[in-house]
Structure formats: C-alpha cells, structure tokens
Enzyme design. Structure first.
Site: not given
Ligand code: ACO
Length: 322
Positions: A113, A249, A279
C-alpha cells in the site's frame, strides 16, 4: 538545479460496483458493521478478463492526456503494484508495450500500500539526477484477486483501481521532499504468505490470500502515518498550517481520522475516497489525487502531503507543490 513536478494526473476504476449490500449476500456481514468499522460503502472490482495492466494503461492514458505530452516523450515508467499480471515481465513492461514506447527503463516496485510513495521517490531521484526528464508513475492493483471472498474480516475492505501521474523536469521544485521507511520484523502482521518460491501449491490451488492482524495493523498505521507527517513538515521547515491538503492512504476512515487528529490536520483538509473505493492498496493515493485535481479541490500552487502505509511494514510520504 533540476527538480520534478507533477504535470498531469489520471486514474481509472473498473465498472463493476460491489456495495456492502452485495457483500451481505456473500458473507455474514452487514452495511452497518462495514461502514461503522471502515467507512466503506462500496468498492470497484475488476472483471474476470480485466488485469492490473489494463487498469494501469487507462490511468496512464488519462495522465498523459492531462499532461499534454506524447507517449514517446516518456523516458521512465514505474508501476507500483502488489498484483502484477504475470511473474514476469513486469507490469511496467506490459504497460510500455501497450503505450507503444520502446527503450526507456520500465520496472515494477513492490511496497504494497506504500508502493506509490516508493515509486514517486525513485522517479523524483531519476529526474533530479538527470537520468530522466519525463516519468510515468502508476499505482495499479487488482487486489480482489488476493482476497478470500469467504473471509468477512478482510473481503469487505479492499477494491481495485489505478492512478497515475506524469512527473516532468522543471527548474522550480514540485516534489519538495520524499520520505521512506520499512520494518520487516512486522512481515507476518499483513501478508500473503505465498509466492513463487514459497507455498506455490496455494497459488496453483487459487488460495493465495491476504491475511491480517487487523488491530495491530490499525495501531501501526496510525502511529507511522502521523509520525511521518511531522518528519515531512520538519524536513521542509513547514508548519502544518502551510499544508493545503493531506492525502493519506485510503485503508479505513477510522485510521484516516485518527491520523488527522494526531497530526492536528483539520478534517476539511483531508481527502477521503475510501467510502467509494475501499482500500485499493498502491492505487489509493494517486486515485485520490487525480479525483481531487479533476474536481478542482486541489489546484496549482497548493501544498499537498501524500502518504502511504502497507505490508512489510512499509510507509512513506511526499510533500508536493502542485
Ligand atoms: N462483518 C461483521 N462482523 C465482523 C466482520 C464483518 N465484515 N469482520 C469481523 N467481524 C466481527 C469479528 O468476528 C468480531 O466478532 P467477535 O467479537 O464475535 O469475535 C467483531 O466483528 C470485532 O472484530 P474486530 O476485528 O475486533 O473489529 P475491529 O473493530 O478491530 O475492526 C478492522 C476490524 C476493520 C479490520 C480493523 O481492525 C481495521 O480497520 N484494521 C486496519 C486494517 C486495515 O485497514 N488493513 C488494510 C490493509 S493495511 C493498509 O492498507 C494500511
């Protein structure tokens, strides 16, 4: 002194729109969760017979037209991509052939990215050293091809697209500075643990997918992208009020908002496209740049800080006078 300047921008998005409602039919998710956690409403997905090179060529042609140059005036082509069409030749060579250009160097850069920032840094150095006068720099991805569409934790976040700029040699500076960093000790937090030399059977089985420790990536992205704003401003003796625009980004609106808050950049100066693009990895920054230039938000003479963060980890920035 010779400097590089952006003399044209372009972008391209595949036609197919996939909304959060569409994803609800594929995995156990919903629009409310996706929008609240990521700020994404929809993303574009390349057609089955549409490849990274196709997206890159369209973006390049738009940038070439905006710059008002001829294809044979380009003497350097760099494509930042994680999703190359082929193992080799590079996507840049495929783009070169499609544009009918022969001779000048063409190569890919892989920094996920942050790839577009790495590519801009390299192109700027080519121009400053006199090795090139007109560079085509592209960020292009079909990231959808390395996503597990049954994994709700990742599939809701990504999209496909391409953005491009033409850099031209100038006596006045356009790219004021570039800053790059990597830290390979975080290699396992965001990766496709598969390639040609390793776990190739997964490639053959069609299961070479992105894995991610979402929370860790989130924290790192916020820290690295806000720290590099300070590094960039300090290097140029700039105050944050001197900035007209920040283009971070486009991974997640919560990351973008947290970076803006930590760096004390007001939200109205932060460009956001993640709601419509998702993304798009190396394409996200040049896509957002082109959209903002074409809509008239970003104009000549303004100061724009662009920055990226990706797997590796890799991160980088550039301060640009448009
Ligand atoms: N729909 C519904 N529920 C979901 C989904 C979904 N798509 N995905 C996960 N969940 C659930 C999980 O299973 C979890 O359930 P549980 O508590 O019963 O286990 C709950 O939602 C919470 O999950 P978390 O992973 O704790 O959610 P979080 O608030 O951390 O958000 C996310 C997840 C959006 C991925 C966040 O961590 C994030 O944005 N991280 C950055 C990652 C990123 O942007 N990566 C892109 C590539 S890196 C880059 O480009 C910089």
């Amino acid at each position: 002194m010779i400097y590089s300047r952006i003399i044209g921008t372009g972008s391209y998005l595949p036609e197919k729109v996939v909304t959060n409602a569409d994803l609800e039919k594929m995995v156990d998710t919903n629009d409310e969760w996706i929008y609240a956690r990521s700020g994404i409403r929809e993303r574009r997905i390349a057609g089955e017979d549409e490849f990274t090179c196709d997206l890159a060529v369209q973006a390049a042609q738009n940038a070439i037209q905006a710059a008002g140059i001829r294809n044979d005036g380009i003497d350097l082509i760099i494509v930042a991509t994680t999703t190359a069409d082929q193992v080799f030749p590079s996507t840049a060579c495929l783009v070169q052939q499609r544009l009918g250009i022969s001779g000048p160097p063409a190569f890919d850069v892989q920094a996920v990215c942050a790839g577009f920032l790495f590519a801009i840094d390299i192109a700027d150095k080519f121009i400053r050293s006199g090795s090139a006068r007109t560079a085509l720099v592209i960020g292009a991805e079909t990231f959808s091809r390395i996503i597990d569409w049954t994994d709700r934790r990742t599939c809701v976040l990504f999209g496909d697209g391409a953005g491009a700029v033409i850099l031209g040699a100038d006596r006045e500076p356009g790219i004021l500075s570039t800053h790059l960093h990597s830290d390979g000790k975080y290699k396992d937090l965001l990766c496709v643990p598969t390639g040609v030399s390793r776990n190739y059977e997964r490639v053959k089985a069609g299961t070479a997918y992105t894995t991610m420790e979402g929370g860790e990536v989130f924290r790192w992205a916020v820290t690295a992208m806000s720290d590099i704003i300070d590094e960039t401003l300090d290097a140029n003796h700039f105050d944050r009020n001197d900035l007209d625009w920040l283009i971070p980004h486009q991974a997640n609106i919560r990351i973008i908002n947290a970076v803006g808050r930590r760096a004390a950049i007001p939200p109205e100066k932060v460009i956001v496209t993640v709601d419509r693009h998702g993304n798009t990895s190396a394409a996200s920054v040049p896509l957002a740049l082109d959209e903002s230039v074409r809509s008239g938000r970003i104009s000549t003479g303004q100061h724009v800080l662009i920055e990226g963060f990706g797997g590796g980890f890799t991160w980088g920035s550039a301060l640009i006078r448009m």
